[in-house]
Scaffold this active site. Structure first.
Site, PDB file in Angstrom:
ATOM      1  N   HIS A 158      -0.965  -0.038  -9.509  1.00  0.00           N
ATOM      2  CA  HIS A 158      -1.638  -0.641  -8.666  1.00  0.00           C
ATOM      3  C   HIS A 158      -2.308  -1.979  -9.415  1.00  0.00           C
ATOM      4  O   HIS A 158      -3.627  -1.943  -9.545  1.00  0.00           O
ATOM      5  CB  HIS A 158      -2.571   0.107  -7.977  1.00  0.00           C
ATOM      6  CG  HIS A 158      -3.086  -0.586  -6.695  1.00  0.00           C
ATOM      7  ND1 HIS A 158      -3.311   0.383  -5.327  1.00  0.00           N
ATOM      8  CD2 HIS A 158      -3.020  -1.858  -6.149  1.00  0.00           C
ATOM      9  CE1 HIS A 158      -3.719  -0.648  -4.693  1.00  0.00           C
ATOM     10  NE2 HIS A 158      -3.692  -1.686  -4.869  1.00  0.00           N
TER      11      HIS A 158
ATOM     12  N   GLU B  11      -2.262   7.841  -4.211  1.00  0.00           N
ATOM     13  CA  GLU B  11      -2.501   7.497  -5.628  1.00  0.00           C
ATOM     14  C   GLU B  11      -4.024   7.591  -6.030  1.00  0.00           C
ATOM     15  O   GLU B  11      -5.035   7.627  -5.235  1.00  0.00           O
ATOM     16  CB  GLU B  11      -2.085   5.797  -5.734  1.00  0.00           C
ATOM     17  CG  GLU B  11      -2.998   5.099  -4.710  1.00  0.00           C
ATOM     18  CD  GLU B  11      -2.577   3.318  -5.190  1.00  0.00           C
ATOM     19  OE1 GLU B  11      -1.381   3.108  -4.885  1.00  0.00           O
ATOM     20  OE2 GLU B  11      -3.570   2.530  -5.397  1.00  0.00           O
TER      21      GLU B  11
ATOM     22  N   ARG C 180       0.976  -1.247   0.089  1.00  0.00           N
ATOM     23  CA  ARG C 180      -0.020  -0.113   0.084  1.00  0.00           C
ATOM     24  C   ARG C 180       0.862   1.175  -0.174  1.00  0.00           C
ATOM     25  O   ARG C 180       1.883   1.282   0.511  1.00  0.00           O
ATOM     26  CB  ARG C 180      -0.930   0.094   1.263  1.00  0.00           C
ATOM     27  CG  ARG C 180      -2.211  -0.730   1.294  1.00  0.00           C
ATOM     28  CD  ARG C 180      -3.158  -0.125   0.236  1.00  0.00           C
ATOM     29  NE  ARG C 180      -4.478  -0.779   0.253  1.00  0.00           N
ATOM     30  CZ  ARG C 180      -4.658  -1.857  -0.673  1.00  0.00           C
ATOM     31  NH1 ARG C 180      -3.755  -2.651  -1.456  1.00  0.00           N
ATOM     32  NH2 ARG C 180      -5.595  -2.655  -0.444  1.00  0.00           N
TER      33      ARG C 180
HETATM   34  C1  GLV Z   1      -5.058  -4.680  -3.841  1.00  0.00           C
HETATM   35  O1  GLV Z   1      -4.234  -3.771  -3.356  1.00  0.00           O
HETATM   36  C2  GLV Z   1      -5.781  -5.566  -2.682  1.00  0.00           C
HETATM   37  O2  GLV Z   1      -5.758  -5.149  -1.678  1.00  0.00           O
HETATM   38  O3  GLV Z   1      -6.617  -6.526  -2.995  1.00  0.00           O
END
Ligand code: GLV
Length: 330
Positions: free
Chosen positions: A290, A272, A243
């Site tokens: 991401h 982000e 994250r």
């Molecule tokens: C993606 O970042 C998730 O947490 O699934």
């Protein structure tokens, strides 16, 4: 067919048609075909009268949202990370929250390993060089960098995804694996992925390739900042697939610019989809938007699992992956 007695649910972002159709078999569904990322006020407005919400990591469900939507019974996240949900606030109000563990573990580990390799072997930097038309001759030291095989793989956070990355390094690439985590793995799990537990300082000092797989929380905010980067080898790489906010992006950009570490691979960012401008101007970083869980099969499995949870909660069943199952027995 519309039936006003059926529960109403909100699907907060665009998602597979098949999943919306599954939900529509049980509920009156309001979808977001435009895929707008709503403000908090817009989200609250859309949630009025809804018993359930299918959300993604982009929607924040906090006490203010819950208080403004008292009829809400379930918030089902299409993500394993759930730092976008105030779980205590949900539990206090009897709202079931769920996430999507397990189904994305291997896909996310594939991506983490790929990003780590791309970072070590300077894939993005060399591709940009080629695209700019700057490749005029072969040179022995052109985009020379560290090896991956045999190098020490460090993992910060050793949950399911951390273990899947460790297994890849250990079995596939002959990497000694070290890790740091809040709790130490059972010896048989350590043996399965060939990983040795070390302190955070040892992890920083000894890793050739450090991969961050911690959940985000106030405790993990800036777990990697200037001081931690300063403890790493100048030849080391850092990869973050967890994250934004776990790494201090400004401090990282400075460390990269000053070559205090060799390179970084980032799939997640503080704030982000905005990216710290200093990261965009350093060459020794691989940046992706991401997408670590973004294989077709896995994204469908995540969406189906979020829908399974929503259907179960609102039809009196047992949700498969609840985060606060205590609200069901309360
Ligand atoms: C993606 O970042 C998730 O947490 O699934």
């Amino acid at each position: 067919m519309s039936d006003s007695n059926r529960p109403r649910v909100l699907v907060a972002r665009r998602v597979f048609d098949s999943v919306v159709q599954r939900l529509a078999a049980h509920f009156e569904v309001e979808a977001n075909d435009e895929d707008t990322v709503w403000s908090k006020a817009e989200l609250i407005a859309r949630l009025q009268g809804k018993s359930g919400a299918f959300i993604t990591g982009s929607e924040r469900i906090d006490a203010e949202v819950l208080d403004a939507c008292p009829q809400l019974k379930a918030v089902c996240n299409m993500a394993v990370g759930y730092n976008n949900i105030d779980l205590a606030a949900c539990t206090a109000r009897g709202v079931l929250a769920s996430n999507t563990p397990d189904v994305l573990t291997e896909t996310t580990a594939d991506f983490g390993f790929a990003l780590m390799m791309a970072t070590a072997r300077r894939l993005a930097e060399s591709e940009h060089f080629l695209r700019r038309g700057e490749w005029s001759k072969w040179a022995y030291d052109m985009f020379i960098g560290p090896d991956v095989h045999g190098a020490t793989l460090g993992i910060l956070g050793m949950g399911r995804i951390g273990r899947a990355i460790a297994r890849r390094g250990h079995l596939g690439f002959g990497m000694p694996v070290i890790y740091h985590n809040r709790s130490r793995l059972a010896p048989e799990l350590e043996a399965e992925v060939g990983a040795s537990y070390v302190s955070k300082d040892e992890l920083l000092a000894q890793s050739d390739h450090l991969v961050i797989v911690l959940p985000y929380s106030p405790e993990s905010h800036h777990a990697i900042g200037a001081a931690e980067l300063g403890r790493m080898k100048s030849s080391a790489t850092l990869t973050n697939i967890a994250r934004g906010g776990i790494v201090d992006d400004a401090a990282l950009a400075q460390a990269l610019a000053e070559r205090r570490i060799a390179a970084a691979g980032l799939d997640v960012f503080e704030g982000e989809p905005k990216v710290h401008p200093a990261l965009l101007s350093v060459p020794n970083v691989v940046l992706t938007p991401h997408i670590a869980s973004a294989s077709v099969r896995t994204r469908l499995a995540m969406a189906d699992l979020a829908a399974d949870n929503l259907i179960a909660v609102l039809t009196g069943g047992s949700p498969p992956t609840p985060l606060n199952p205590q609200v069901l027995s309360g």
